[in-house]
Scaffold this motif. Structure first.
Motif, PDB file in Angstrom:
ATOM      1  N   LEU A 272      -5.661  -2.203  -4.625  1.00  0.00           N
ATOM      2  CA  LEU A 272      -5.288  -0.886  -5.319  1.00  0.00           C
ATOM      3  C   LEU A 272      -4.999   0.247  -4.368  1.00  0.00           C
ATOM      4  O   LEU A 272      -4.139   0.850  -5.037  1.00  0.00           O
ATOM      5  CB  LEU A 272      -6.508  -0.121  -6.102  1.00  0.00           C
ATOM      6  CG  LEU A 272      -6.955  -1.172  -6.336  1.00  0.00           C
ATOM      7  CD1 LEU A 272      -9.196   0.110  -6.916  1.00  0.00           C
ATOM      8  CD2 LEU A 272      -6.840  -1.507  -8.044  1.00  0.00           C
ATOM      9  N   HIS A 273      -4.880   0.375  -3.263  1.00  0.00           N
ATOM     10  CA  HIS A 273      -4.414   1.391  -2.314  1.00  0.00           C
ATOM     11  C   HIS A 273      -4.293   0.688  -0.341  1.00  0.00           C
ATOM     12  O   HIS A 273      -4.833  -0.109  -0.548  1.00  0.00           O
ATOM     13  CB  HIS A 273      -5.613   2.117  -2.686  1.00  0.00           C
ATOM     14  CG  HIS A 273      -5.401   3.490  -1.646  1.00  0.00           C
ATOM     15  ND1 HIS A 273      -4.408   4.072  -1.412  1.00  0.00           N
ATOM     16  CD2 HIS A 273      -6.023   3.952  -0.110  1.00  0.00           C
ATOM     17  CE1 HIS A 273      -3.795   5.430  -0.796  1.00  0.00           C
ATOM     18  NE2 HIS A 273      -5.135   4.900   0.716  1.00  0.00           N
ATOM     19  N   GLY A 274      -3.165   1.423   0.113  1.00  0.00           N
ATOM     20  CA  GLY A 274      -3.376   0.793   0.789  1.00  0.00           C
ATOM     21  C   GLY A 274      -1.748   0.055   1.572  1.00  0.00           C
ATOM     22  O   GLY A 274      -1.977  -0.538  -0.020  1.00  0.00           O
ATOM     23  N   PRO A 275      -1.432   0.389   2.199  1.00  0.00           N
ATOM     24  CA  PRO A 275      -0.305  -0.305   2.138  1.00  0.00           C
ATOM     25  C   PRO A 275      -0.203  -1.994   3.560  1.00  0.00           C
ATOM     26  O   PRO A 275      -0.689  -1.824   4.046  1.00  0.00           O
ATOM     27  CB  PRO A 275       0.819  -0.191   3.728  1.00  0.00           C
ATOM     28  CG  PRO A 275      -0.182   1.336   3.670  1.00  0.00           C
ATOM     29  CD  PRO A 275      -1.075   1.351   3.104  1.00  0.00           C
ATOM     30  N   CYS A 276       0.567  -2.581   2.587  1.00  0.00           N
ATOM     31  CA  CYS A 276       0.013  -4.023   3.808  1.00  0.00           C
ATOM     32  C   CYS A 276       1.043  -5.291   3.425  1.00  0.00           C
ATOM     33  O   CYS A 276       1.226  -5.343   4.681  1.00  0.00           O
ATOM     34  CB  CYS A 276      -1.267  -4.945   2.912  1.00  0.00           C
ATOM     35  SG  CYS A 276      -1.555  -6.329   3.561  1.00  0.00           S
ATOM     36  N   SER A 277       1.695  -4.827   1.997  1.00  0.00           N
ATOM     37  CA  SER A 277       2.782  -5.952   2.713  1.00  0.00           C
ATOM     38  C   SER A 277       4.098  -5.607   3.457  1.00  0.00           C
ATOM     39  O   SER A 277       4.293  -4.285   4.231  1.00  0.00           O
ATOM     40  CB  SER A 277       3.328  -5.957   1.367  1.00  0.00           C
ATOM     41  OG  SER A 277       4.141  -5.415   0.794  1.00  0.00           O
ATOM     42  N   ARG A 278       4.759  -6.252   3.551  1.00  0.00           N
ATOM     43  CA  ARG A 278       6.481  -6.134   4.750  1.00  0.00           C
ATOM     44  C   ARG A 278       6.698  -5.374   3.742  1.00  0.00           C
ATOM     45  O   ARG A 278       7.432  -3.863   4.847  1.00  0.00           O
ATOM     46  CB  ARG A 278       6.721  -7.137   5.150  1.00  0.00           C
ATOM     47  CG  ARG A 278       6.525  -8.403   6.231  1.00  0.00           C
ATOM     48  CD  ARG A 278       7.680  -8.759   6.666  1.00  0.00           C
ATOM     49  NE  ARG A 278       7.463  -9.727   7.609  1.00  0.00           N
ATOM     50  CZ  ARG A 278       7.736 -10.276   8.829  1.00  0.00           C
ATOM     51  NH1 ARG A 278       9.080  -9.814   8.331  1.00  0.00           N
ATOM     52  NH2 ARG A 278       6.940 -10.338  10.056  1.00  0.00           N
ATOM     53  N   THR A 279       7.361  -5.131   3.081  1.00  0.00           N
ATOM     54  CA  THR A 279       7.747  -3.458   2.427  1.00  0.00           C
ATOM     55  C   THR A 279       7.085  -2.519   1.817  1.00  0.00           C
ATOM     56  O   THR A 279       7.539  -1.415   2.010  1.00  0.00           O
ATOM     57  CB  THR A 279       8.053  -4.170   0.120  1.00  0.00           C
ATOM     58  OG1 THR A 279       8.542  -5.518   0.645  1.00  0.00           O
ATOM     59  CG2 THR A 279       8.589  -3.262   0.219  1.00  0.00           C
ATOM     60  N   GLU A 280       6.212  -2.387   1.978  1.00  0.00           N
ATOM     61  CA  GLU A 280       5.232  -1.442   2.071  1.00  0.00           C
ATOM     62  C   GLU A 280       4.831  -0.570   3.041  1.00  0.00           C
ATOM     63  O   GLU A 280       5.437   0.216   3.489  1.00  0.00           O
ATOM     64  CB  GLU A 280       3.431  -1.486   0.922  1.00  0.00           C
ATOM     65  CG  GLU A 280       3.513  -1.851   0.004  1.00  0.00           C
ATOM     66  CD  GLU A 280       2.211  -2.628  -0.329  1.00  0.00           C
ATOM     67  OE1 GLU A 280       1.830  -2.523  -1.645  1.00  0.00           O
ATOM     68  OE2 GLU A 280       1.517  -3.109   0.617  1.00  0.00           O
ATOM     69  N   VAL A 281       4.953  -1.395   4.416  1.00  0.00           N
ATOM     70  CA  VAL A 281       4.692  -1.113   5.812  1.00  0.00           C
ATOM     71  C   VAL A 281       6.131  -0.417   6.487  1.00  0.00           C
ATOM     72  O   VAL A 281       5.780   0.468   7.150  1.00  0.00           O
ATOM     73  CB  VAL A 281       4.479  -2.100   6.495  1.00  0.00           C
ATOM     74  CG1 VAL A 281       4.567  -1.801   7.850  1.00  0.00           C
ATOM     75  CG2 VAL A 281       3.038  -2.381   6.558  1.00  0.00           C
TER      76      VAL A 281
END
Length: 269
Positions: A238-247
């Motif tokens: 639901l929340h928080g950057p984790c994947s390579r794209t998000e980071v």
């Protein structure tokens, strides 16, 4: 002749007496109300402060309103980051110029981004653990997230003499930059495990042969009850950057943050 008519009548009456009506069809029982409950999980990681090294030499005093030309030929610097660095210098009351006759040059030596080892996030125990928490904690104790290391280094040189008056370097990983926990959700849902068996039983009992058999035996038939079981869904972030794209989307802010920290270290009189 009269005897023959009477015999036919008796036989017909006997046939009607043994003919039975089939039992009433069975109805498929109403399904029970199935329960569903949603829960949340929070994962946290250990965070580090930015690593900063700043050295200012006393050979030349940097004064307000002196001019600075930014040089970026040794690093890949976006127009946005260049504008942000210029603004940070202006906030220090230094004037950014493109003239070759500036008082100082600020060389951006490094503005690097690189993926490093994933960051491990550990499940945080809630203040009031729910019954399923222990089971979920054993199944999903940690989460792994992509991590980027950002590094920025700069050098301020006195233009007339060529003397280096200040140099600095800073670095920070993406998880320590955003410092957000990871929030996941999952559901516990009840499922009927024998619906096909119940429907098949009712269908079989509603055949003509079965209905006649039930009528003959005059015995009530017990329809199997629905059986249910609890099933856990997969985790949904639901929340928080984790994947390579998000980071990766964090990197422009990371470079600006590190650059601002360094420029703020310049002592301006």
């Amino acid at each position: 002749m009269r005897f023959l008519v009477v015999l036919v009548f008796i036989l017909f009456s006997s046939g009607c007496a043994v003919t039975r009506m089939p039992a009433e069809p069975l109805a498929v029982p109403v399904k029970p109300l199935l329960k569903s409950q949603t829960y949340q999980l929070e994962y946290q990681a250990q965070h580090n402060s930015p690593k900063v090294k700043s050295v200012q030499l006393p050979a030349h005093k940097v004064k307000r309103n002196q001019t600075v030309k930014i040089i970026t030929d040794k690093a890949s610097v976006t127009d946005t980051l260049l504008a942000q660095i210029s603004q940070a210098l202006n906030d220090k009351q230094l004037k950014v110029t493109s003239s070759h006759n500036s008082d100082y040059t600020l060389a951006i030596h490094q503005a690097d981004l690189a993926f490093i080892e994933d960051t491990k996030y550990t499940l945080k125990q809630p203040e009031q653990p729910y019954p399923l928490f222990g089971k979920v904690a054993r199944q999903f104790p940690t989460q792994q997230c992509a991590t980027i290391l950002a590094e920025v280094s700069m050098r301020l040189t006195h233009k007339a003499s060529g003397d280096v008056v200040w140099f600095a370097k800073s670095s920070l990983d993406s998880s320590s930059f955003h410092r957000e926990p990871l929030i996941y959700s999952f559901s516990e849902e009840q499922k009927i495990t024998n619906e096909l068996e119940v429907v098949a039983f009712v269908h079989q009992q509603n055949t003509e042969q079965a209905r006649l058999a039930r009528a003959k035996s005059n015995t009530p038939v017990a329809i199997p009850e629905y059986q249910t079981m609890s099933q856990l869904s997969t985790l949904t972030k639901l929340h928080g950057p984790c994947s390579r794209t998000e980071v990766s989307a964090l990197t422009p802010m990371m470079q600006f943050y590190l650059s601002s920290i360094l420029i703020d270290k310049i002592k301006v009189l």
